[in-house]
Design an enzyme around this catalytic site. Structure first.
Site, PDB file in Angstrom:
ATOM      1  N   ILE A 526       0.816  -1.212   0.000  1.00 11.43           N
ATOM      2  CA  ILE A 526       0.000   0.000   0.000  1.00 11.43           C
ATOM      3  C   ILE A 526       0.847   1.258   0.000  1.00 11.43           C
ATOM      4  O   ILE A 526       0.307   2.365  -0.008  1.00 11.43           O
ATOM      5  CB  ILE A 526      -0.959   0.024   1.211  1.00 11.43           C
ATOM      6  CG1 ILE A 526      -0.180  -0.079   2.528  1.00 11.43           C
ATOM      7  CG2 ILE A 526      -1.982  -1.072   1.103  1.00 11.43           C
ATOM      8  CD1 ILE A 526      -1.056   0.019   3.767  1.00 11.43           C
ATOM      9  N   ASP A 643       9.992  15.945   7.079  1.00 12.15           N
ATOM     10  CA  ASP A 643       9.425  15.576   5.778  1.00 12.15           C
ATOM     11  C   ASP A 643       7.908  15.763   5.798  1.00 12.15           C
ATOM     12  O   ASP A 643       7.155  14.851   5.461  1.00 12.15           O
ATOM     13  CB  ASP A 643       9.780  14.132   5.429  1.00 12.15           C
ATOM     14  CG  ASP A 643       9.625  13.853   3.923  1.00 12.15           C
ATOM     15  OD1 ASP A 643       9.587  14.813   3.147  1.00 12.15           O
ATOM     16  OD2 ASP A 643       9.557  12.671   3.546  1.00 12.15           O
TER      17      ASP A 643
END
Length: 882
Positions: A526, A643
């Site tokens: 996924i 991030d």
């Protein structure tokens, strides 16, 4: 009136078909359309044909049948009436008995077994079903009341496509297991977008490409999107409809124009033409049948259309004809015996040897894979294979020193001319030890106790003292190495357990085997990123989880890994993804997170799914801010995410918003952690201080958050083309209503200065959002992206701004409600670089526009999911903690 009568008659006949099958089917009369509330089984039909639908001209039939009368397995299929060949099957992997039922309802088509258990069903549909049709093309179609197609069998090919049917990029033809079993086999035919070609694979290994055939001609280099068979040939077509490659059949005349492409159970691809009641073969690939991987079974030698075994091997009837070593003391290893650490049980039972196949022999995969090493000796190549339990053999190039590993599966061997290449193959074998007797015999390695008795006592004492000293030194060295056994490199189980037990705060520990079971052997991927790959899993209590396999921690010890996991595991916040557990076993590292069913924000914000409403965008913005504020100032150990981007903001249910991949920078290997001091993050979200000597702080996350907030407002990436339909006609910078090359953060600054905030909102939200609501988010975003970190607000202040508790901006530095324009001038430079790059690139609106590189830095571009983003720093993606 006539059409109404015809429809009524069809429905009446259908009702008779269900209630009195002997009256309807014994005469061979079928309809091509049936309404809902229809149920059928093979047992229901007195003629045992199982047919309940036929196309208008009778070319194709839908039937509940089997391949042979004596078979007890039944399938829902579409078959070619004259020849009886199956072109499609619904439940090929799950047959039913003759009394299993096919049911058509408003929700679609389903198949259940004798006990009523669901075996197969159509995918969820957008509206209720009205009827089921079998078209003359062989396409089985579900229609709604408005005659709209809801589902088509052509969209779900099995091993065949026919004229008018397409094989798309994300689809495969999968061969049947064998002549009598139509379940999925080991061969696949699909479009490979990397090489822009159609390929055939066996257990994931390519063995044939369409472009290699002499009848294939490439017309262009456009990326292929689908394949289709027509009356003139097989075409691989590009996005604009022009052919990229084609194969033309001219051998036979076909009056009906009906052709099919079939991946045969033996691994060959056939193009056939319908001729009366049979199919004539017009094309077969590969031409050389020895190129089919399992044509002569395992290690079988294929040559001149005959199969034999190489020297030193014989055909073993017990192994279904596979070739096995003639020497009974040798056995072939199996990659299925590899354990979690990559070691095989056979490796512990005997010595590894390599059986030479001799000159003039090759392997199908060698032409499609790269050698693992070049310029190495044969012994070095053997060593690489010996260290890899999934390696079952090697091929070594005498002149080039190329080393090819045969991993996981062994197919047939190809007999070739000795002048074609200089590769020589070797098959790994395990020598079975016979040194263990019946229990009464002494092993030759037993210590000579009798000899000791005959020695003088002083000598015996000296020997024992000497052995004791050696033993103490070994124990001391073993202890210094962290419990690693000499010569092996695996920690003892007791030492390993002790390390984990003594570290407080660890979340649940999973065994590797538990995760294999939960993820169905890691089959459902996924996500992927700089830290590894994520798989969906289900725990025994039916809890869904996301299992991340960490791949960048280098040689970090288990204790260090567990210490960092204990820190991350203590972090709990409603807007942070929960770490449910971990696995640290035999060199494997996994993190188990809660599963977020809506995926990442970029999919909902930039994808083609349902539009994110304004209220939900506000909740996402506030939830993300709260999560970052907690990381920066709320938890015991301050964590800088490094991030922040839409790909790392996950959604669940209707309103849950959670940040993922926080704290994973602690798990970096020394090599990767070196990048942390220079540059981390993802282009488009990198703060300017990454390129200066400025310290990296929590204000770096604030900058990235501001860029994400602008994308939430706009509904598109900051660096994709902007349609300026709301700009005034007298605007000297951007005229007209067409797509312009606009860097959105700069455009937001300009609109802020003009107080025209409504021009910044996602145009799809027209009527849902006010100018004041957009103004609030844009001002917060611009405050966050100040060039100087000290001018940016803290994330706690951002939360206050969004909640309305604090005035917008930092009062001690900024005028209330006004970002510092002088600290946002750098956006004009960014915008100019973006415009220049986009003009050079010349891409369309949906393509990624990147800017010219400004610095020379070696970076990781493997992180996925950051498409359509840009930075003036680099035209490549900079991977961050995932």
């Amino acid at each position: 009136m006539g059409s109404l009568f015809t429809s009524f008659t069809a429905h009446l006949l259908l009702l008779s078909c269900a209630l009195l099958p002997q009256l309807t089917h014994s005469g061979g009369f079928y309809v091509n359309s049936i309404p809902t509330n229809f149920t059928a089984s093979h047992f229901q039909f007195i003629d045992h044909s199982g047919v309940f639908l036929a196309s208008q001209n009778g070319t194709f039939k839908a039937s509940i049948t089997n391949q042979k009368p004596e078979d007890k397995s039944f399938y829902l299929v579409v078959l070619h009436s004259p020849s009886g060949v199956f072109i499609w099957s619904a439940n090929r992997n799950s047959p039913i008995s003759n009394s299993g039922k096919v049911h058509l309802s408003d929700n679609g088509l389903t198949i259940v077994d004798d006990a009523g258990k669901l075996i197969w069903s159509t995918t969820p549909l957008s509206s209720p079903v009205s009827s089921l049709h079998l078209q003359e093309s062989g396409n089985l179609v579900l229609f709604d009341h408005f005659n709209n197609s809801l589902w088509e069998s052509f969209d779900h090919p099995t091993d065949t496509i026919v004229t008018g049917q397409r094989l798309r990029v994300n689809q495969s033809l999968i061969s049947a297991a064998n002549e009598t079993d139509i379940s999925e086999g080991d061969y696949r035919f699909k479009i490979n977008t990397v090489i822009n070609d159609a390929v055939m694979e066996w257990n994931g290994l390519t063995y044939w490409q369409l472009s290699m055939d002499g009848k294939a001609n490439r017309n262009s280099n456009l990326p292929g999107t689908h394949m289709e068979i027509t009356s003139t040939g097989l075409y691989l077509l590009g996005a604009n409809g022009s052919s990229s490659m084609f194969v033309v059949q001219v051998k036979l005349q076909n009056s009906s124009g009906l052709r099919m492409v079939k991946l045969e159970q033996g691994g060959s691809l056939s193009i056939k033409s319908s001729m009366s009641n049979s199919w004539e073969i017009e094309f077969t690939g590969p031409v050389d049948s020895c190129r089919i991987p399992y044509i002569c079974k395992k290690i079988g030698l294929c040559g001149s259309r005959t199969c034999s075994c190489p020297p030193g091997f014989h055909s073993d009837p017990k192994m279904d004809g596979d070739c096995t070593p003639t020497d009974s003391s040798l056995t072939l290893p199996s990659s299925s015996s590899c354990n979690a650490s990559g070691n095989g049980t056979e490796m512990n039972n005997g010595l590894v040897s390599y059986m030479k196949l001799g000159n003039g022999k090759d392997y199908f995969a060698n032409d499609y894979i790269k050698p693992v090493k070049v310029g190495v000796s044969l012994s070095a190549c053997e060593s690489l294979c010996s260290q890899n339990c999934s390696c079952l053999g090697i091929f070594h190039g005498n002149s080039s020193g190329s080393c090819y590993l045969l991993e996981n599966y062994l197919g047939s061997i190809i007999s070739i001319s000795t002048t074609q290449n200089d590769r020589i193959g070797y098959i790994k074998a395990i020598g079975v030890s016979n040194s263990i007797g019946d229990g009464n015999d002494q092993k030759s390695t037993n210590f000579p106790i009798v000899g000791l008795i005959l020695l003088p006592p002083s000598v015996v004492v000296f020997i024992f003292v000497f052995m004791g000293i050696i033993w103490l030194r070994i124990r001391k060295k073993w202890s210094r190495n962290g419990g690693k056994k000499l010569g092996h490199g695996r920690s003892s189980s007791s030492s390993t357990e002790l390390e984990i037990i003594l570290i407080p705060g660890l979340p649940m520990r999973f065994d590797y085997e538990e995760l294999v079971t939960a993820t169905d052997n890691f089959t459902t991927q996924i996500g992927t990123g700089g830290f590894g790959t994520v798989f969906k899993g289900t725990l025994p209590d039916n809890t869904e989880v996301a299992v991340k396999k960490i791949t960048c921690i280098g040689n970090q010890g288990k204790k260090e890994f567990c210490t960092e996991i204990a820190i991350i595991g203590k972090i709990h916040h409603v807007n942070l993804v929960t770490l449910k557990g971990f696995c640290a076993q035999e060199g494997q590292r996994f993190l188990v997170y809660e599963y977020m069913n809506r995926g990442s924000l970029d999919r909902s914000l930039f994808g083609n799914g349902a539009l994110l409403e304004w209220r939900e965008r506000l909740e996402i913005a506030l939830g993300t801010a709260r999560g970052l504020a907690y990381l920066h100032s709320g938890c015991e150990h301050k964590i800088i995410h490094c991030d922040v981007k839409p790909e790392n903001i996950l959604l669940h249910g209707q309103s849950q918003v959670k940040i993922s991949d926080f704290g994973l920078s602690k798990l970096l290997s020394p090599e990767e952690s070196g990048l942390f001091t220079t540059m981390r993050g993802t282009r488009g979200y990198l703060a300017p201080e990454w390129l200066t000597s400025s310290a990296i702080s929590d204000k770096t996350d604030v900058y990235s958050y501001g860029m994400v907030l602008l994308e939430i407002v706009r509904g598109k990436k900051n660096c994709s083309l902007q349609t300026q339909s709301h700009r005034s006609e007298d605007d000297h910078s951007h005229r007209g209503n067409n797509s312009c090359q606009v860097y959105f953060p700069l455009f937001a600054l300009e609109m802020h200065q003009e107080r025209r905030y409504s021009d910044l909102a996602d145009p799809r939200l027209e009527g849902q959002v006010t100018n004041d609501e957009v103004e609030k988010l844009v001002r917060v975003a611009l405050c966050c992206v100040h060039e100087e970190p000290m001018l940016r607000p803290t994330m706690s202040s951002v939360v206050g701004m969004l909640e309305g508790v604090l005035p917008i901006g930092e009062p001690r530095v900024l005028p209330i409600g006004e970002p510092r324009v002088d600290s946002l001038k750098f956006l004009r430079f960014y915008g100019r670089r973006f415009t220049e790059a986009s003009t050079i690139e010349g891409h369309n609106e949906e393509n990624e526009l990147t800017l010219e590189p400004r610095v020379d830095i070696v970076i990781d571009s493997s992180t996925s999911g950051s498409h359509h983003s840009c930075s003036y720093i680099s035209s490549q993606q900079i991977s961050g903690p995932r």
